[in-house]
Write an enzyme that holds these catalytic residues in place. Structure first.
Site, PDB file in Angstrom:
ATOM      1  N   HIS A 498       5.047  25.335  33.846  1.00 34.15           N
ATOM      2  CA  HIS A 498       3.936  26.186  33.870  1.00 34.15           C
ATOM      3  C   HIS A 498       3.445  26.504  35.542  1.00 34.15           C
ATOM      4  O   HIS A 498       4.002  27.959  35.404  1.00 34.15           O
ATOM      5  CB  HIS A 498       2.587  25.707  33.320  1.00 34.15           C
ATOM      6  CG  HIS A 498       1.760  26.599  33.137  1.00 34.15           C
ATOM      7  ND1 HIS A 498       1.650  26.686  31.762  1.00 34.15           N
ATOM      8  CD2 HIS A 498       0.668  27.109  34.059  1.00 34.15           C
ATOM      9  CE1 HIS A 498       0.426  27.735  32.047  1.00 34.15           C
ATOM     10  NE2 HIS A 498      -0.378  27.557  33.406  1.00 34.15           N
ATOM     11  N   GLU A 499       3.507  25.783  36.705  1.00 30.43           N
ATOM     12  CA  GLU A 499       2.773  26.263  37.705  1.00 30.43           C
ATOM     13  C   GLU A 499       3.865  26.769  37.982  1.00 30.43           C
ATOM     14  O   GLU A 499       3.992  28.471  39.224  1.00 30.43           O
ATOM     15  CB  GLU A 499       2.314  25.069  38.460  1.00 30.43           C
ATOM     16  CG  GLU A 499       1.392  24.894  38.091  1.00 30.43           C
ATOM     17  CD  GLU A 499       0.064  25.737  38.213  1.00 30.43           C
ATOM     18  OE1 GLU A 499       0.460  26.837  38.594  1.00 30.43           O
ATOM     19  OE2 GLU A 499      -0.763  25.557  36.852  1.00 30.43           O
ATOM     20  N   HIS A 502       4.597  30.943  37.233  1.00 30.77           N
ATOM     21  CA  HIS A 502       3.331  31.751  38.032  1.00 30.77           C
ATOM     22  C   HIS A 502       4.274  31.847  39.181  1.00 30.77           C
ATOM     23  O   HIS A 502       4.209  33.171  40.086  1.00 30.77           O
ATOM     24  CB  HIS A 502       1.822  31.038  37.948  1.00 30.77           C
ATOM     25  CG  HIS A 502       1.584  30.581  37.308  1.00 30.77           C
ATOM     26  ND1 HIS A 502       0.601  31.845  36.120  1.00 30.77           N
ATOM     27  CD2 HIS A 502      -0.093  29.023  36.471  1.00 30.77           C
ATOM     28  CE1 HIS A 502      -0.352  31.579  35.418  1.00 30.77           C
ATOM     29  NE2 HIS A 502      -0.153  30.933  35.260  1.00 30.77           N
ATOM     30  N   HIS A 505       7.013  34.288  39.569  1.00 32.15           N
ATOM     31  CA  HIS A 505       5.730  36.407  39.308  1.00 32.15           C
ATOM     32  C   HIS A 505       5.821  36.270  40.187  1.00 32.15           C
ATOM     33  O   HIS A 505       6.412  37.153  40.925  1.00 32.15           O
ATOM     34  CB  HIS A 505       4.465  35.755  38.117  1.00 32.15           C
ATOM     35  CG  HIS A 505       4.198  36.827  37.653  1.00 32.15           C
ATOM     36  ND1 HIS A 505       2.572  36.603  37.240  1.00 32.15           N
ATOM     37  CD2 HIS A 505       4.672  37.976  37.826  1.00 32.15           C
ATOM     38  CE1 HIS A 505       2.679  37.746  36.360  1.00 32.15           C
ATOM     39  NE2 HIS A 505       3.839  39.236  36.770  1.00 32.15           N
TER      40      HIS A 505
END
Ligand SMILES: [Zn+2]
Length: 707
Positions: A498-499, A502, A505
């Protein structure tokens, strides 16, 4: 629906209380302050080895001073306002302050100490005041307005146009257009909301800390894990007991107890204690506080020109308006509620089977979920840990990034770090070109706040040359012991993916302006690139790459994965319903059309939940009286965002599946292109460019088993 975020500093710090100026440091050493000097390090990373905790506060004050001077130059410019001398100049101002805040908030979150804690108390409100001064400055706004009015004739690139409209919009949204009494009233409202938000949080903390369940009989602990029992024993000592175990209303304490303890009365006591925080009609009651906040918010929205607070907030989101949020949630609600009711039936049957008489209660729910899971699936999450050794999981996420985007990772051992346990990697393109740097900080320790998050140490930009991004990932994984490496649970492994989403991104960003780069996107878009990675994580093809037993090297068996998936999907109805009930409550409080001080808070909540058909055994994930996300954090009218992002991630992953290749290079390239645009286009435009259509909700319904 995971509660891991990129740090939203601005919204978080809007709500901290004011502090006096108590730490004026001498300024003569300023030239040597490593936070302000040039960073002659590899890739220009912050010189963590040279920065001392005492350096932050004086560096902050100096950086603010420099920013004020830059702002004065823009404001007092005698020339006619232009895009370059006003809008772009504003964007480029505050370079030193931005560099400071990136480093300060990263370090004070991940490796704090007493000096940093004190500094943070001072810096947060001062930073808010500094930003307000710029955002409510009429002279600056008037210059922006002149440029904005000529926007069609300026020949701006799409990104420059976006910067101009966003800058203009932010001023208007801050209320700069108001005059006289209205402007004064706006300032009063902002100040009052800020005070009330602090009170709300303080009351909640008081109520949370005041409660204690002291257990003296070991059999009431059920099958709690050894580490949780040790923690509860420590808590009991801290609270003055010679023996026994104490449980509190903090989630890491209450949830395992509700899952494990066979003592129904104790479960009920803890459950009620949790639900009534801020609703005990004592000096820490939050009902009047939250009502005043809701009323002030609608008053402010109307002053600025919106119908409701939700309209005001959502004008800036991908959803665009409250109607879209309600319509979207209504599509899921009935199916989720039906599923939850079926789950409840299974749970109360299990309770009867155990010979427990009486009504099935909310406080029984989590306990019997575990019983059903055990009986139906014989699954215990701890069985999977040996397959998720943390280095293997990290390699797994790197391999995934390689399969999808051709990236490779090279460890940089000699770069300065904020903690020795950190690992730093250079991220390289398929052709070997430098893309950026990622700092990864894996283990829990006292100096780190809870949870997991990503932030940028340097945002990508391209004004005077291309600035590559430097990002961080932070976790609270169990540290390795003398005998065993750090073995992650499935959920923790998911958090790593998940992290890292980010982080990608931030790393893929390819825009001109810093304020439009990377994760600077609307709240209902920001969790999309992270949540989407969780889909790959549990695919058999991907698991085969990394989920190997740390001792035997055996790949996690298919049978175990299937068992795990089935066990995890039981209770999906409950999870969705309790989350959505809170998301609806958030929307209801913020779609009030007029302030109304006569509202009975309890009745407002109860009537609405009844209307929705929520069953008594399920509470909203947050009741109004302890809904800190919306009453003392930055999530008002935004709690739906996690679910919204889930629509996008399920839809996106379904597209990959449809190609027959979950690493499909063509789609991966398009996906990367979407991320590279950061916030330089609207979320919906980005999505439409990516898939040539608006998001579809069906893949999420299917994933949740709601069809
Ligand atoms: Zn996140």
């Amino acid at each position: 629906m995971k509660k891991t975020h990129v740090l939203l500093f601005v919204s978080i710090f809007l709500f901290l209380s004011c502090n006096d100026d108590k730490n004026k440091k001498s300024e003569e050493t300023m030239t040597e302050n490593p936070l302000l000097s040039e960073w002659n390090t590899s890739f220009g990373v912050p010189p963590f080895d040279k920065i001392k905790s005492e350096d932050y506060l004086p560096a902050f004050r100096e950086a603010v001073k420099i920013h004020k001077e830059e702002i004065d130059v823009i404001r007092n410019n005698k020339e006619e306002p232009t895009f370059i001398n006003t809008v772009e100049a504003l964007e480029l101002s505050g370079e030193k302050l931005n560099r400071f805040t990136n480093v300060f908030f990263a370090v004070s979150s991940a490796n704090t100490d007493d000096v940093l804690k004190e500094a943070r108390k001072t810096i947060a409100p001062e930073l808010t005041a500094h930003n307000d001064e710029i955002d409510l400055n009429t002279e600056l706004f008037n210059r922006v307005k002149v440029v904005f009015k000529q926007k069609e004739t300026l020949n701006l690139s799409p990104e420059e146009m976006r910067l101009l409209t966003e800058t203009y919009k932010n001023y208007v949204r801050a209320g700069v257009n108001l005059e006289g009494q209205n402007k004064e009233r706006l300032k009063e409202i902002n100040k009052r909301i800020s005070e009330l938000s602090t009170t709300f949080g303080d009351n909640l903390l008081e109520e949370t800390n005041a409660f204690e369940l002291h257990v003296t009989d070991k059999k009431d602990l059920g099958n709690l894990s050894a580490s949780l029992i040790a923690g509860a024993a420590e808590e009991a000592k801290k609270r003055g007991h010679d023996t026994g175990w104490s449980f509190t209303l903090q989630r890491p304490s209450i949830n395992p107890f509700l899952q494990s303890s066979p003592n129904r009365d104790f479960r009920e006591k803890l459950f009620q204690g949790y639900a009534l925080r801020g609703d005990n009609n004592n000096e820490n009651d939050n009902k009047a506080v939250l009502l005043e906040i809701a009323n002030l918010r609608v008053e402010r929205a109307k002053l600025i020109g919106f119908d409701t607070h939700a309209d005001y907030v959502l004008a800036d989101a991908m959803a665009e308006n409250p109607k879209a949020v309600y319509e979207f949630m209504d599509k899921l609600w009935a199916a989720a509620l039906k599923m939850a009711k079926n789950e409840q039936k299974a749970l109360s049957d299990m309770m009867k089977k155990e010979g427990v008489t009486g009504e099935f209660r909310g406080s029984d729910w989590r306990y019997y979920v575990e019983k059903v899971r055990e009986e139906r699936y014989q699954f215990n999450e701890d069985e999977t840990r040996p397959y998720f050794e943390f280095t293997a999981v990290r390699e797994g996420v790197f391999m995934l990034a390689n399969k999808l985007f051709g990236l490779t990772f090279k460890e940089l051992k000699d770069l300065p770090k904020w903690h020795k346990d950190q690992q730093v990697f250079e991220v390289l393109e398929a052709d070997g070109k430098h893309l950026g740097v990622i700092y990864m900080d894996f283990f829990a320790r006292e100096s780190k706040r809870g949870g997991a998050w990503m932030n940028a140490l340097r945002q990508q930009s391209n004004v005077d040359g291309f600035e590559t991004p430097i990002v961080t990932n932070n976790f609270n994984f169990p540290p390795p012991t003398k005998d065993t490496p750090s073995l992650l649970s499935f959920t923790e492994a998911q958090t790593l993916f998940h992290e890292f989403g980010h982080a990608l991104h931030g790393l893929f960003s390819h825009v001109k302006y810093r304020s439009l780069s990377g994760t600077s996107v609307p709240r209902d878009f920001v969790e999309f690139p992270s949540q989407v990675m969780e889909n790959w994580m549990s695919e058999p093809e991907v698991l085969a790459l990394y989920a190997k037993h740390y001792q035997t090297g055996e790949v996690i068996p298919d049978a175990m994965i299937q068992k795990m998936n089935k066990a995890n999907s039981f209770n999906e109805g409950f999870r969705t319903v309790e989350y959505m009930a809170a998301a609806y409550l958030d929307m209801n409080w913020h779609t009030l059309k007029e302030p109304n001080s006569k509202i009975d808070v309890r009745k407002f909540e109860k009537d609405f939940l009844k209307k929705m058909g929520l069953i008594d055994e399920i509470l909203p994930r947050y009741r109004s009286n302890y809904f800190a996300h919306i009453f003392s954090g930055g999530y008002s009218s935004g709690y739906y965002s996690y679910l919204w992002s889930e629509v996008l991630d399920a839809d996106t992953f379904n597209e990959f599946k449809k190609t027959g290749n979950i690493f499909d290079p063509v789609l991966a390239k398009k996906y990367r292109h979407m991320l590279s645009s950061g916030g330089s286009k609207s979320g919906m435009d980005l999505y439409k460019e990516f898939l040539g259509r608006v998001p579809e909700i069906d893949p999420l319904l299917k994933k949740k088993g709601f069809e």
